[in-house]
Design a protein around this motif. Structure first.
Motif, short mmCIF file in Angstrom:
data_model
loop_
_atom_site.label_atom_id
_atom_site.label_comp_id
_atom_site.label_asym_id
_atom_site.label_seq_id
_atom_site.Cartn_x
_atom_site.Cartn_y
_atom_site.Cartn_z
N TRP A 560 -23.22 -49.19 -3.48
CA TRP A 560 -22.70 -47.96 -3.64
C TRP A 560 -21.44 -47.80 -3.00
CZ3 TRP A 560 -21.47 -43.63 -0.61
CH2 TRP A 560 -21.23 -42.45 -1.18
N ASN A 591 -31.60 -39.73 -2.11
CA ASN A 591 -30.42 -40.01 -2.62
C ASN A 591 -29.29 -38.95 -2.39
OD1 ASN A 591 -30.85 -42.07 -4.32
ND2 ASN A 591 -32.26 -40.95 -5.99
N SER A 607 -27.18 -41.10 -6.80
CA SER A 607 -27.88 -41.38 -7.88
C SER A 607 -27.07 -41.12 -9.34
CB SER A 607 -29.18 -40.78 -8.38
OG SER A 607 -29.29 -39.58 -8.30
#
Length: 683
Positions: A560, A591, A607
């Motif tokens: 990420w 998340n 997400s």
């Protein structure tokens, strides 16, 4: 964003202190700011004026002037002492009495070898700057009347001293006054009223003075005659600053204005130039006491507690983040500690601590409604600090049974016993000698250990019902001496991350009590960080608003984080004025990462896709007004909320409710003294 029960807290009566002195170091690009509570703050010019360090104040410390000598910072005030600040240990390095009464001004010669101090007894005292101290050399002057302001000529051979009703120019070789410039009193002043020369500048060919008659005067250096007289205000001109090339001059007044003068051609194409008043800036409500010019910006501060950075647009080639006006009012660090398991808040004031129990509700309702309070918030403890030193850091244990705070002279640890109505507190005696003082304090998630930092080291202390016991000291392998600015502990207590003022992040394994790894150093300072309770990933936010996620287990950046750096963050996020000061996580949704600065809090949903450059960076109030189909179209990872502001703390409790500590600006401005009365319209 998800739904939360929100505790809106407005009983933290934080009050910033006024600014009384500033000094800008052109070599290191650092700005030193002294406040009326005796504290000194350091800001990085290259990092968008990020607050890197804070030297705590002291009750009897009064700072009237600051001066850089290389990388060393000196200060002086009404106590009559000249002090040097230890910028590694964030405390006084030494102080020396000048034996001339209160000191109103200190300046360094261009060669960096001597300090001059203007004293109450009418003398200018010269001190030689040595490696670890300063040494008195001699006196100049000795007339009646205090020395209010000083300026050193670029040659280092003359000093201009602003006094009452006059300016004197001293020759350093002889130590005598070679010129005496009389300052006339203003038309609004009575003949018996003195005219105070609050500020003086010594340029290459002129002397510039600002006085209590509201005038900025230019004097010829060679003849001592008055060249130009500008009536800037009906009140006082309190401070002056000049650009490095001596083509731009600034004056701060007691009306809250900053007036700019520029050296312009009298006739286009000819060499003759004249100082002309060109601009007036009104960004303050009270006296502008300190000014500093830093290349493309003018920095001002005063009694309204705001640090204002105004860009000089004529010196900027293109529009950027540096071309926007910046106002710094709130500290770029947290003064609130939250006991997540016990539902307690610890508020840090300079001279005392307050422990509050949050209120409760049994009601339910739709999003946005105000729930009835079944139990009001309650102040459980008011802990007054002993001694004259102010609190530099504090913490409350997650269980609510321990409180610790530190000043520059020592650390105090207390054990709390609570029942429904009563609170008792017991001081823990005989703390480990290694904990002389701390820059940062925090407790382990299970409240079994206290972590304190001195310089770059982290000390581990075990807590038991019988007291405390020193276990280990953790030091960075790099040998860095920069002070630790932030600490973050994983929820399982296995890892501890420390970030220092040099942007270095060291991670330690607390089960093995040894260094685990280091995070690659980024160019901007670390403003906030937190360790995810499930993944043990370290989320780092820097002063330039870049966000990184570092896997502690794998000792590398996460996928990420790499995606964020590859795609880039939205320009609206990157152009914000205030840095993020806290990182926390939503236990209901792994998340969600929760960040906040002084004017908003943001939930990042890892997400969801990142917003691209064409996306609208709506806040939640705007999104709520859109139709559902349009709302889904604008959905992305960043969800801002600007409903609560200004913010001093946003944190999650163990019962999954959100704590929001607010400090309305109106509450601060109403506590300030009344400004100078200005005539407006027909009043």
């Amino acid at each position: 964003m998800g739904e939360f029960t929100v505790h809106r807290v407005r009983f933290f009566h934080y009050m910033p202190s006024g600014i009384c002195a500033m000094a800008f170091n052109r070599r290191t690009e650092r700005l030193a700011v002294a406040r009326t509570d005796g504290s000194v703050e350091l800001y990085s010019r290259t990092d968008h004026f990020f607050q890197e360090k804070v030297v705590p104040g002291r009750q009897q410390r009064s700072i009237q002037a600051l001066c850089w000598v290389g990388k060393r910072l000196f200060g002086a005030g009404l106590s009559g002492e000249i002090a040097e600040f230890d910028l590694d240990n964030l405390r006084l390095k030494f102080s020396q009495d000048a034996y001339g009464g209160p000191i109103w001004s200190i300046v360094c010669n261009p060669q960096g070898t001597h300090l001059a101090a203007g004293c109450e007894d009418g003398t200018v005292k010269l001190f030689e700057i040595l490696e670890d101290q300063i040494r008195f050399e001699r006196n100049m002057g000795g007339q009646k009347g205090r020395i209010i302001s000083l300026a050193w000529h670029s040659s280092g051979t003359k000093i201009a001293a602003g006094m009452i009703d006059m300016i004197k120019v001293f020759d350093l070789d002889s130590g005598n006054a070679v010129q005496r410039l009389l300052v006339e009193r203003g038309s609004r002043m009575q003949q018996s009223q003195e005219c105070v020369v609050w500020s003086v500048l010594f340029l290459s060919d002129i002397i510039v003075s600002g006085d209590s008659a509201g005038k900025v005067k230019m004097w010829d250096v060679n003849t001592g005659t008055l060249i130009k007289n500008h009536q800037v205000t009906e009140w006082d001109v309190l401070t002056l600053s000049v650009s490095q090339d001596e083509t731009s001059l600034f004056a701060g007044t007691s009306e809250g204005t900053v007036v700019q003068f520029q050296l312009l051609d009298v006739v286009l194409g000819q060499e003759e130039k004249e100082w002309v008043r060109t601009r007036t800036f009104k960004n303050h409500t009270h006296d502008v006491i300190a000014l500093a010019e830093a290349d493309t910006v003018i920095i001002s501060g005063g009694m309204d507690t705001q640090l204002v950075v105004r860009p000089l647009l004529d010196k900027l080639d293109f529009k950027s983040r540096d071309s926007s006006l910046l106002k710094i009012l709130f500290p770029q660090r947290s003064l609130v500690s939250c006991a997540k398991k016990a539902g307690l808040l610890l508020f840090q004031y300079p001279t005392h601590l307050e422990l509050w129990r949050l209120g409760d509700t049994e009601g339910h309702g739709p999003p946005g409604c105000i729930l009835p309070v079944s139990r009001n918030p309650e102040k459980l403890l008011h802990l007054k600090i002993k001694g004259e030193d102010h609190v530099c850091c504090s913490a409350v244990a997650p269980c609510g049974e321990w409180i610790a705070y530190s000043t520059t002279s020592g650390i105090r640890l207390y054990r709390l016993q609570r029942d429904n109505k009563n609170v008792s507190i017991t001081k823990v005696p005989k703390l480990p000698k290694v904990l002389r003082h701390a820059h940062q304090l925090c407790f382990s998630p299970d409240s079994s250990h206290l972590y304190g930092t001195t310089s770059s080291a982290v000390h581990v202390v075990a807590l038991t019902s019988a007291g405390c016991k020193f276990e280990h000291s953790l030091k960075p392998k790099s040998g860095s001496t920069h002070p630790v600015r932030l600490l973050a502990v994983s929820s399982d207590g296995k890892f501890l991350a420390s970030a220092n003022s040099n942007s270095e992040i060291h991670i330690y394994n607390m089960h093995k009590l040894k260094a685990h790894c280091t995070v690659p150093v980024y160019r901007s300072g670390v403003s906030a960080m937190g360790i995810h309770p499930e993944t043990n990933n370290l989320v780092i936010v820097h002063a330039d608003h870049q966000i990184f996620e570092f896997s502690i287990e794998q000792m590398q950046y996460t996928d990420w984080s790499r995606r964020v750096q590859k795609e880039g963050l939205h320009h609206v996020w990157l152009e914000r004025d205030t840095p993020v000061i806290n990182v926390t996580f939503n236990p209901q949704n792994p998340n969600h990462v929760i960040l906040h600065d002084s004017y908003m809090f943001c939930i990042i949903d890892q997400s969801l896709p990142l917003p691209d450059r064409k996306s609208q960076f709506h806040n939640q109030l705007t999104l709520k007004s859109l139709p559902e189909a349009e709302r889904l179209k604008h959905s992305h990872a960043f969800k801002e909320c600007k409903l609560y502001q200004p913010l001093l703390c946003v944190d999650m409790l163990e019962n999954q409710s959100l704590v929001v500590v607010e400090r309305p600006l109106l509450d601060i401005t109403t506590n300030l003294p009344a400004p100078v009365r200005q005539k407006k319209f027909a009043t």
